[in-house]
Design a protein around this motif. Sequence first.
Motif, PDB file in Angstrom:
ATOM      1  N   SER A 156       0.825  -1.212   0.000  1.00 21.98           N
ATOM      2  CA  SER A 156       0.000   0.000   0.000  1.00 21.98           C
ATOM      3  C   SER A 156       0.857   1.259   0.000  1.00 21.98           C
ATOM      4  O   SER A 156       0.503   2.258  -0.638  1.00 21.98           O
ATOM      5  CB  SER A 156      -0.950  -0.011   1.202  1.00 21.98           C
ATOM      6  N   GLN A 157       1.983   1.226   0.708  1.00 23.62           N
ATOM      7  CA  GLN A 157       2.915   2.351   0.666  1.00 23.62           C
ATOM      8  C   GLN A 157       3.433   2.557  -0.749  1.00 23.62           C
ATOM      9  O   GLN A 157       3.435   3.683  -1.262  1.00 23.62           O
ATOM     10  CB  GLN A 157       4.096   2.109   1.614  1.00 23.62           C
ATOM     11  N   LEU A 158       3.876   1.481  -1.366  1.00 24.08           N
ATOM     12  CA  LEU A 158       4.450   1.579  -2.711  1.00 24.08           C
ATOM     13  C   LEU A 158       3.432   2.045  -3.737  1.00 24.08           C
ATOM     14  O   LEU A 158       3.771   2.768  -4.677  1.00 24.08           O
ATOM     15  CB  LEU A 158       5.027   0.229  -3.139  1.00 24.08           C
ATOM     16  N   ASN A 159       2.181   1.635  -3.564  1.00 27.42           N
ATOM     17  CA  ASN A 159       1.125   1.990  -4.516  1.00 27.42           C
ATOM     18  C   ASN A 159       0.453   3.326  -4.203  1.00 27.42           C
ATOM     19  O   ASN A 159      -0.403   3.772  -4.952  1.00 27.42           O
ATOM     20  CB  ASN A 159       0.076   0.879  -4.566  1.00 27.42           C
ATOM     21  N   GLY A 160       0.830   3.960  -3.102  1.00 29.55           N
ATOM     22  CA  GLY A 160       0.235   5.240  -2.736  1.00 29.55           C
ATOM     23  C   GLY A 160      -1.242   5.130  -2.414  1.00 29.55           C
ATOM     24  O   GLY A 160      -2.016   6.039  -2.718  1.00 29.55           O
ATOM     25  N   CYS A 161      -1.641   4.044  -1.789  1.00 32.69           N
ATOM     26  CA  CYS A 161      -3.057   3.820  -1.474  1.00 32.69           C
ATOM     27  C   CYS A 161      -3.331   4.213  -0.014  1.00 32.69           C
ATOM     28  O   CYS A 161      -3.144   3.410   0.905  1.00 32.69           O
ATOM     29  CB  CYS A 161      -3.444   2.367  -1.722  1.00 32.69           C
ATOM     30  N   ALA A 162      -3.774   5.431   0.171  1.00 32.62           N
ATOM     31  CA  ALA A 162      -4.029   5.944   1.517  1.00 32.62           C
ATOM     32  C   ALA A 162      -5.131   5.166   2.220  1.00 32.62           C
ATOM     33  O   ALA A 162      -5.050   4.904   3.425  1.00 32.62           O
ATOM     34  CB  ALA A 162      -4.393   7.427   1.457  1.00 32.62           C
ATOM     35  N   PHE A 163      -6.176   4.784   1.489  1.00 32.16           N
ATOM     36  CA  PHE A 163      -7.288   4.041   2.081  1.00 32.16           C
ATOM     37  C   PHE A 163      -6.782   2.730   2.694  1.00 32.16           C
ATOM     38  O   PHE A 163      -7.037   2.434   3.867  1.00 32.16           O
ATOM     39  CB  PHE A 163      -8.365   3.750   1.026  1.00 32.16           C
TER      40      PHE A 163
END
Length: 147
Positions: A43-50
């Motif tokens: 999620s960090q790598l993909n920029g997924c804040a949710f």
Amino acid sequence: MRVRMNHREANPGSFKALLALESFSQSRGIEPELAELIRIRASQLNGCAFCLDMHVKDMMKVSGNLERTSLVSVWREAPCYSEAEKAVLELTEAVTRLGEAGVPQAVYDRVREYYDEAEFVDLIMAIIAINSWNRIAVATGMYPGCF
């Protein structure tokens, strides 16, 4: 902020398919802390804040360890992760950033020091699952607290 669409309502079948993938992945016996480390790093790598918001909270429920939860982005320099966890975090990065080179042999070999073939596939499925959730969340504009 505004969600572009509620993908759950727009296409319930796709949501059901992702839930099935997630259910399979969760049924495979990956340790809960390790599963959350995978989810946080992807999620960090993909920029997924949710997803990052959700899985940081889930990790704190599972481990209660702020250090292990907050240092995932710098796992290489953090002594709080085992060598097996570091191998899985490296695999998570390689699969999430999959490029023309694929997953390097050295990464595969490092993970296989700790996990057999079936477990290796289980790890890949967990990485695929969170990457799928990340991509649908980012593409539809989801953010922490939007639902």
